[in-house]
Scaffold this active site. Structure first.
Site, PDB file in Angstrom:
ATOM      1  N   GLY A  51       0.840  -1.186   0.000  1.00 31.09           N
ATOM      2  CA  GLY A  51       0.000   0.000   0.000  1.00 31.09           C
ATOM      3  C   GLY A  51       0.876   1.237   0.000  1.00 31.09           C
ATOM      4  N   GLN A  56       3.420   9.738   0.796  1.00 31.29           N
ATOM      5  CA  GLN A  56       4.639   8.937   0.909  1.00 31.29           C
ATOM      6  C   GLN A  56       5.564   9.111  -0.292  1.00 31.29           C
ATOM      7  OE1 GLN A  56       2.519   5.151   2.327  1.00 31.29           O
ATOM      8  NE2 GLN A  56       4.575   5.067   3.226  1.00 31.29           N
ATOM      9  N   CYS A 100       6.362   0.155   7.575  1.00 31.54           N
ATOM     10  CA  CYS A 100       6.008   1.294   6.738  1.00 31.54           C
ATOM     11  C   CYS A 100       7.177   1.631   5.828  1.00 31.54           C
ATOM     12  CB  CYS A 100       5.664   2.489   7.633  1.00 31.54           C
ATOM     13  SG  CYS A 100       5.203   3.965   6.715  1.00 31.54           S
ATOM     14  N   LEU A 101       6.880   1.901   4.570  1.00 33.91           N
ATOM     15  CA  LEU A 101       7.938   2.285   3.630  1.00 33.91           C
ATOM     16  C   LEU A 101       8.611   3.583   4.047  1.00 33.91           C
ATOM     17  CD1 LEU A 101       6.091   1.457   0.281  1.00 33.91           C
ATOM     18  CD2 LEU A 101       7.768   0.048   1.511  1.00 33.91           C
ATOM     19  N   HIS A 142      -3.922   1.802   7.807  1.00 30.91           N
ATOM     20  CA  HIS A 142      -2.579   2.361   7.727  1.00 30.91           C
ATOM     21  C   HIS A 142      -2.521   3.508   6.713  1.00 30.91           C
ATOM     22  CE1 HIS A 142       1.929   1.727   7.877  1.00 30.91           C
ATOM     23  NE2 HIS A 142       1.819   2.364   6.723  1.00 30.91           N
ATOM     24  N   GLU A 143      -3.088   3.285   5.527  1.00 34.80           N
ATOM     25  CA  GLU A 143      -3.010   4.294   4.469  1.00 34.80           C
ATOM     26  C   GLU A 143      -3.871   5.514   4.782  1.00 34.80           C
ATOM     27  OE1 GLU A 143      -0.532   3.931   2.663  1.00 34.80           O
ATOM     28  OE2 GLU A 143      -0.275   1.782   2.974  1.00 34.80           O
ATOM     29  N   HIS A 146      -2.031   7.639   7.132  1.00 34.49           N
ATOM     30  CA  HIS A 146      -1.042   8.478   6.434  1.00 34.49           C
ATOM     31  C   HIS A 146      -1.691   9.756   5.909  1.00 34.49           C
ATOM     32  CE1 HIS A 146       2.845   6.632   6.378  1.00 34.49           C
ATOM     33  NE2 HIS A 146       2.378   5.479   5.943  1.00 34.49           N
TER      34      HIS A 146
END
Length: 184
Positions: A51, A56, A100-101, A142-143, A146
């Site tokens: 995702g 991000q 997380c990226l 999660h997204e 963000h």
């Protein structure tokens, strides 16, 4: 059907201002928006994520993309513009490892609802309604976090967050541009 063309962009790391504020809603649906969604998919795949939220990759706009399995291992590949997260009133919380990226190289156990629904629109302004279980439900939460200016580490105790961020700072990062960074 999702598009998969696009150019990978560098992943924005925790601490960058765009990651810590609520993103702006999308109001213009044009070719530039379609190109952004394509770049988001390309960036997510290049970074080996499931995702990715627009902030991000440094873009202050309410969009996320996913290619993520649910509890039955069925994959959902989708984009959602101006998403709204809907959680059940009676939540069965599931504790699982989350990463997380934007906080590369680190993971932590975090409780999230085992089911989630996201509504929004697609590239054409058409309604989107996605239901998720398992990892997909976690991904939706999660997204959307963000896009609201939160990373998963912001939900952890302060001491644990500081340890994870310190360890992540030593990680070279993920995604586009990493080869250049590690050669410097």
């Amino acid at each position: 059907m999702e598009r998969h063309a696009g150019t990978p962009r560098p992943i924005t790391r925790y601490g960058t201002p765009v990651l810590h504020r609520r993103c702006a809603p999308v109001t213009v649906f044009d070719d530039a928006l379609a190109a952004l969604v394509d770049d988001m998919f390309a960036s997510m795949y290049a970074a080996h994520g499931v995702g990715l939220a627009a902030n991000q990759i440094g873009v202050d706009t309410r969009i996320f993309v996913v290619d993520c399995p649910d509890a039955t291992n069925a994959h959902t590949v989708a984009h959602v513009i101006n998403p709204v997260l809907h959680l059940p009133e009676q939540r069965d919380l599931v504790i699982d490892s989350e990463g997380c990226l934007s906080v590369p190289g680190q993971r932590a156990d975090l409780a999230r609802s085992g089911t989630a629904v996201v509504t929004g629109v697609d590239l054409h302004g058409e309604p989107v309604h996605l239901s998720g279980t398992g990892t997909l439900a976690r991904c939706f939460q999660h997204e959307v976090d963000h896009l609201d200016g939160l990373a998963y580490v912001d939900r952890l105790p302060v001491k644990q967050r500081k340890q994870i961020l310190a360890a992540s700072a030593e990680h070279p990062g993920v995604g586009a541009g990493i080869e250049q960074e590690t050669q410097r």
